[in-house]
Design a protein around this motif. Structure first.
Motif, PDB file in Angstrom:
ATOM      1  N   VAL A 180       0.831  -1.211   0.000  1.00 21.37           N
ATOM      2  CA  VAL A 180       0.000   0.000   0.000  1.00 21.37           C
ATOM      3  C   VAL A 180       0.866   1.262   0.000  1.00 21.37           C
ATOM      4  O   VAL A 180       0.468   2.279  -0.564  1.00 21.37           O
ATOM      5  CB  VAL A 180      -1.040   0.017   1.152  1.00 21.37           C
ATOM      6  N   ALA A 181       2.053   1.180   0.595  1.00 18.77           N
ATOM      7  CA  ALA A 181       2.965   2.332   0.565  1.00 18.77           C
ATOM      8  C   ALA A 181       3.431   2.611  -0.865  1.00 18.77           C
ATOM      9  O   ALA A 181       3.508   3.776  -1.284  1.00 18.77           O
ATOM     10  CB  ALA A 181       4.159   2.094   1.482  1.00 18.77           C
ATOM     11  N   VAL A 182       3.724   1.567  -1.632  1.00 21.99           N
ATOM     12  CA  VAL A 182       4.124   1.765  -3.029  1.00 21.99           C
ATOM     13  C   VAL A 182       2.974   2.375  -3.822  1.00 21.99           C
ATOM     14  O   VAL A 182       3.168   3.336  -4.576  1.00 21.99           O
ATOM     15  CB  VAL A 182       4.579   0.431  -3.676  1.00 21.99           C
ATOM     16  N   ILE A 183       1.789   1.849  -3.664  1.00 22.56           N
ATOM     17  CA  ILE A 183       0.630   2.390  -4.378  1.00 22.56           C
ATOM     18  C   ILE A 183       0.416   3.857  -4.003  1.00 22.56           C
ATOM     19  O   ILE A 183       0.224   4.712  -4.872  1.00 22.56           O
ATOM     20  CB  ILE A 183      -0.628   1.545  -4.105  1.00 22.56           C
ATOM     21  N   ARG A 184       0.480   4.157  -2.717  1.00 24.41           N
ATOM     22  CA  ARG A 184       0.321   5.545  -2.259  1.00 24.41           C
ATOM     23  C   ARG A 184       1.369   6.456  -2.912  1.00 24.41           C
ATOM     24  O   ARG A 184       1.036   7.519  -3.453  1.00 24.41           O
ATOM     25  CB  ARG A 184       0.469   5.605  -0.738  1.00 24.41           C
ATOM     26  N   ASP A 185       2.631   6.028  -2.904  1.00 26.58           N
ATOM     27  CA  ASP A 185       3.712   6.856  -3.437  1.00 26.58           C
ATOM     28  C   ASP A 185       3.610   7.026  -4.958  1.00 26.58           C
ATOM     29  O   ASP A 185       3.862   8.110  -5.486  1.00 26.58           O
ATOM     30  CB  ASP A 185       5.063   6.274  -3.058  1.00 26.58           C
ATOM     31  N   GLU A 186       3.248   5.964  -5.653  1.00 25.04           N
ATOM     32  CA  GLU A 186       3.119   6.040  -7.113  1.00 25.04           C
ATOM     33  C   GLU A 186       1.962   6.955  -7.517  1.00 25.04           C
ATOM     34  O   GLU A 186       2.082   7.722  -8.459  1.00 25.04           O
ATOM     35  CB  GLU A 186       2.927   4.644  -7.710  1.00 25.04           C
ATOM     36  N   LEU A 187       0.849   6.874  -6.811  1.00 27.19           N
ATOM     37  CA  LEU A 187      -0.302   7.706  -7.171  1.00 27.19           C
ATOM     38  C   LEU A 187      -0.096   9.166  -6.796  1.00 27.19           C
ATOM     39  O   LEU A 187      -0.627  10.059  -7.457  1.00 27.19           O
ATOM     40  CB  LEU A 187      -1.574   7.147  -6.553  1.00 27.19           C
ATOM     41  N   LYS A 188       0.696   9.411  -5.777  1.00 26.48           N
ATOM     42  CA  LYS A 188       1.006  10.804  -5.421  1.00 26.48           C
ATOM     43  C   LYS A 188       1.718  11.498  -6.575  1.00 26.48           C
ATOM     44  O   LYS A 188       1.514  12.687  -6.820  1.00 26.48           O
ATOM     45  CB  LYS A 188       1.870  10.855  -4.163  1.00 26.48           C
ATOM     46  N   LYS A 189       2.512  10.744  -7.332  1.00 25.80           N
ATOM     47  CA  LYS A 189       3.242  11.310  -8.470  1.00 25.80           C
ATOM     48  C   LYS A 189       2.316  11.830  -9.557  1.00 25.80           C
ATOM     49  O   LYS A 189       2.716  12.687 -10.341  1.00 25.80           O
ATOM     50  CB  LYS A 189       4.181  10.260  -9.068  1.00 25.80           C
ATOM     51  N   ILE A 190       1.086  11.314  -9.628  1.00 28.60           N
ATOM     52  CA  ILE A 190       0.137  11.806 -10.636  1.00 28.60           C
ATOM     53  C   ILE A 190      -0.949  12.687 -10.007  1.00 28.60           C
ATOM     54  O   ILE A 190      -1.925  13.031 -10.658  1.00 28.60           O
ATOM     55  CB  ILE A 190      -0.490  10.663 -11.455  1.00 28.60           C
ATOM     56  N   GLY A 191      -0.796  13.013  -8.730  1.00 25.59           N
ATOM     57  CA  GLY A 191      -1.706  13.950  -8.092  1.00 25.59           C
ATOM     58  C   GLY A 191      -2.880  13.353  -7.353  1.00 25.59           C
ATOM     59  O   GLY A 191      -3.811  14.053  -6.989  1.00 25.59           O
ATOM     60  N   VAL A 192      -2.859  12.039  -7.118  1.00 25.06           N
ATOM     61  CA  VAL A 192      -3.938  11.382  -6.390  1.00 25.06           C
ATOM     62  C   VAL A 192      -3.462  11.099  -4.966  1.00 25.06           C
ATOM     63  O   VAL A 192      -2.393  10.526  -4.770  1.00 25.06           O
ATOM     64  CB  VAL A 192      -4.366  10.067  -7.077  1.00 25.06           C
ATOM     65  N   THR A 193      -4.252  11.492  -3.994  1.00 26.06           N
ATOM     66  CA  THR A 193      -3.913  11.255  -2.597  1.00 26.06           C
ATOM     67  C   THR A 193      -4.504   9.929  -2.151  1.00 26.06           C
ATOM     68  O   THR A 193      -5.680   9.659  -2.363  1.00 26.06           O
ATOM     69  CB  THR A 193      -4.477  12.376  -1.707  1.00 26.06           C
ATOM     70  N   VAL A 194      -3.665   9.110  -1.540  1.00 27.03           N
ATOM     71  CA  VAL A 194      -4.104   7.828  -0.988  1.00 27.03           C
ATOM     72  C   VAL A 194      -3.818   7.854   0.502  1.00 27.03           C
ATOM     73  O   VAL A 194      -2.676   8.047   0.922  1.00 27.03           O
ATOM     74  CB  VAL A 194      -3.376   6.639  -1.644  1.00 27.03           C
ATOM     75  N   ASP A 195      -4.860   7.695   1.297  1.00 26.88           N
ATOM     76  CA  ASP A 195      -4.710   7.582   2.745  1.00 26.88           C
ATOM     77  C   ASP A 195      -4.593   6.099   3.067  1.00 26.88           C
ATOM     78  O   ASP A 195      -5.427   5.309   2.636  1.00 26.88           O
ATOM     79  CB  ASP A 195      -5.907   8.179   3.468  1.00 26.88           C
ATOM     80  N   VAL A 196      -3.571   5.732   3.815  1.00 33.14           N
ATOM     81  CA  VAL A 196      -3.353   4.349   4.204  1.00 33.14           C
ATOM     82  C   VAL A 196      -3.752   4.190   5.657  1.00 33.14           C
ATOM     83  O   VAL A 196      -3.308   4.945   6.516  1.00 33.14           O
ATOM     84  CB  VAL A 196      -1.880   3.935   4.001  1.00 33.14           C
ATOM     85  N   VAL A 197      -4.607   3.217   5.917  1.00 34.37           N
ATOM     86  CA  VAL A 197      -5.032   2.916   7.285  1.00 34.37           C
ATOM     87  C   VAL A 197      -4.675   1.467   7.556  1.00 34.37           C
ATOM     88  O   VAL A 197      -5.093   0.569   6.826  1.00 34.37           O
ATOM     89  CB  VAL A 197      -6.550   3.140   7.479  1.00 34.37           C
ATOM     90  N   THR A 198      -3.855   1.248   8.588  1.00 33.54           N
ATOM     91  CA  THR A 198      -3.524  -0.118   8.990  1.00 33.54           C
ATOM     92  C   THR A 198      -4.432  -0.508  10.160  1.00 33.54           C
ATOM     93  O   THR A 198      -4.584   0.256  11.113  1.00 33.54           O
ATOM     94  CB  THR A 198      -2.040  -0.239   9.392  1.00 33.54           C
ATOM     95  N   LEU A 199      -5.015  -1.673  10.037  1.00 34.02           N
ATOM     96  CA  LEU A 199      -5.955  -2.160  11.053  1.00 34.02           C
ATOM     97  C   LEU A 199      -5.557  -3.554  11.505  1.00 34.02           C
ATOM     98  O   LEU A 199      -4.923  -4.298  10.767  1.00 34.02           O
ATOM     99  CB  LEU A 199      -7.370  -2.216  10.468  1.00 34.02           C
ATOM    100  N   GLU A 200      -5.963  -3.895  12.690  1.00 32.00           N
ATOM    101  CA  GLU A 200      -5.781  -5.269  13.163  1.00 32.00           C
ATOM    102  C   GLU A 200      -6.565  -6.202  12.230  1.00 32.00           C
ATOM    103  O   GLU A 200      -7.602  -5.822  11.685  1.00 32.00           O
ATOM    104  CB  GLU A 200      -6.270  -5.413  14.596  1.00 32.00           C
ATOM    105  N   GLY A 201      -6.066  -7.405  12.061  1.00 34.07           N
ATOM    106  CA  GLY A 201      -6.656  -8.351  11.124  1.00 34.07           C
ATOM    107  C   GLY A 201      -8.141  -8.547  11.262  1.00 34.07           C
ATOM    108  O   GLY A 201      -8.871  -8.595  10.274  1.00 34.07           O
ATOM    109  N   LEU A 202      -8.630  -8.674  12.462  1.00 34.04           N
ATOM    110  CA  LEU A 202     -10.066  -8.922  12.670  1.00 34.04           C
ATOM    111  C   LEU A 202     -10.921  -7.730  12.271  1.00 34.04           C
ATOM    112  O   LEU A 202     -12.105  -7.892  11.967  1.00 34.04           O
ATOM    113  CB  LEU A 202     -10.331  -9.332  14.110  1.00 34.04           C
ATOM    114  N   ALA A 203     -10.358  -6.548  12.245  1.00 38.50           N
ATOM    115  CA  ALA A 203     -11.118  -5.372  11.833  1.00 38.50           C
ATOM    116  C   ALA A 203     -11.381  -5.371  10.328  1.00 38.50           C
ATOM    117  O   ALA A 203     -12.283  -4.700   9.851  1.00 38.50           O
ATOM    118  CB  ALA A 203     -10.376  -4.086  12.220  1.00 38.50           C
ATOM    119  N   LEU A 204     -10.603  -6.152   9.579  1.00 34.71           N
ATOM    120  CA  LEU A 204     -10.767  -6.223   8.130  1.00 34.71           C
ATOM    121  C   LEU A 204     -11.754  -7.296   7.692  1.00 34.71           C
ATOM    122  O   LEU A 204     -12.156  -7.343   6.549  1.00 34.71           O
ATOM    123  CB  LEU A 204      -9.420  -6.497   7.451  1.00 34.71           C
ATOM    124  N   ILE A 205     -12.111  -8.172   8.595  1.00 36.25           N
ATOM    125  CA  ILE A 205     -12.972  -9.294   8.217  1.00 36.25           C
ATOM    126  C   ILE A 205     -14.423  -8.945   8.455  1.00 36.25           C
ATOM    127  O   ILE A 205     -14.805  -8.343   9.387  1.00 36.25           O
ATOM    128  CB  ILE A 205     -12.579 -10.560   8.998  1.00 36.25           C
TER     129      ILE A 205
END
Length: 163
Positions: A138-163
């Motif tokens: 997700v850090a790579v995606i965030r950094d690559e998209l910033k280069k074209i002007g798109v902001t990506v907010d990354v949120v890390t969650l505990e595993g059970l919060a994603l299910i």
């Protein structure tokens, strides 16, 4: 604290529901995903622009520490029967053109894209905390998209919060 607050808002439905799209894992497995905050993510042009903007070689080298080859679809070249063999070029200029075609342009000189209403081109990626390969992805995606002007907010969650 921000991650916990985001998990709380997502978990109790005070924000838009996460729609279960998995970017890096098959559906039904824990991993990274995107929560659609805006109907714009449903636009083919935006998804194509994201695909063009992310350098898959950088992604493979960063996420898998040089031990992987870029992949351009759901199958790897090792699967001769189903591999389609059509690499998507890394083309940030074409990505910017696609984004401009749907009204996302540089409007205020800050280097980030906005729609006609002045709202930033922005979305959130969710990933599982403690999974280094997912956090790097997700850090790579965030950094690559910033280069074209798109902001990506990354949120890390505990595993059970994603299910």
């Amino acid at each position: 604290a921000r991650d916990e607050a985001a998990a709380d808002r997502i978990g109790n439905g005070r924000e838009n529901d996460w729609d279960g799209v998995r970017l890096l894992q098959q559906r039904g497995r824990s991993g990274s995903g995107v929560r659609k905050n805006n109907v714009g993510l449903q636009r083919d042009e935006l998804r194509k622009a994201i695909s063009l903007a992310v350098d898959r070689k950088i992604f493979a080298d960063t996420v898998f520490l040089g031990a992987a080859e870029p992949v351009y679809g759901p199958e790897t070249p090792a699967n001769k029967q189903w591999y389609w063999g059509r690499p998507t070029a890394h083309d940030p200029a074409s990505a910017r053109q696609l984004l401009a075609s749907i009204g996302l342009t540089y409007r205020n000189g800050d280097g980030m894209l906005e729609d006609a209403g002045g709202r930033p081109a922005r979305f959130t990626l969710l990933t599982q905390k403690g999974r280094p390969n997912l956090e790097r992805s997700v850090a790579v995606i965030r950094d690559e998209l910033k280069k074209i002007g798109v902001t990506v907010d990354v949120v890390t969650l505990e595993g059970l919060a994603l299910i």
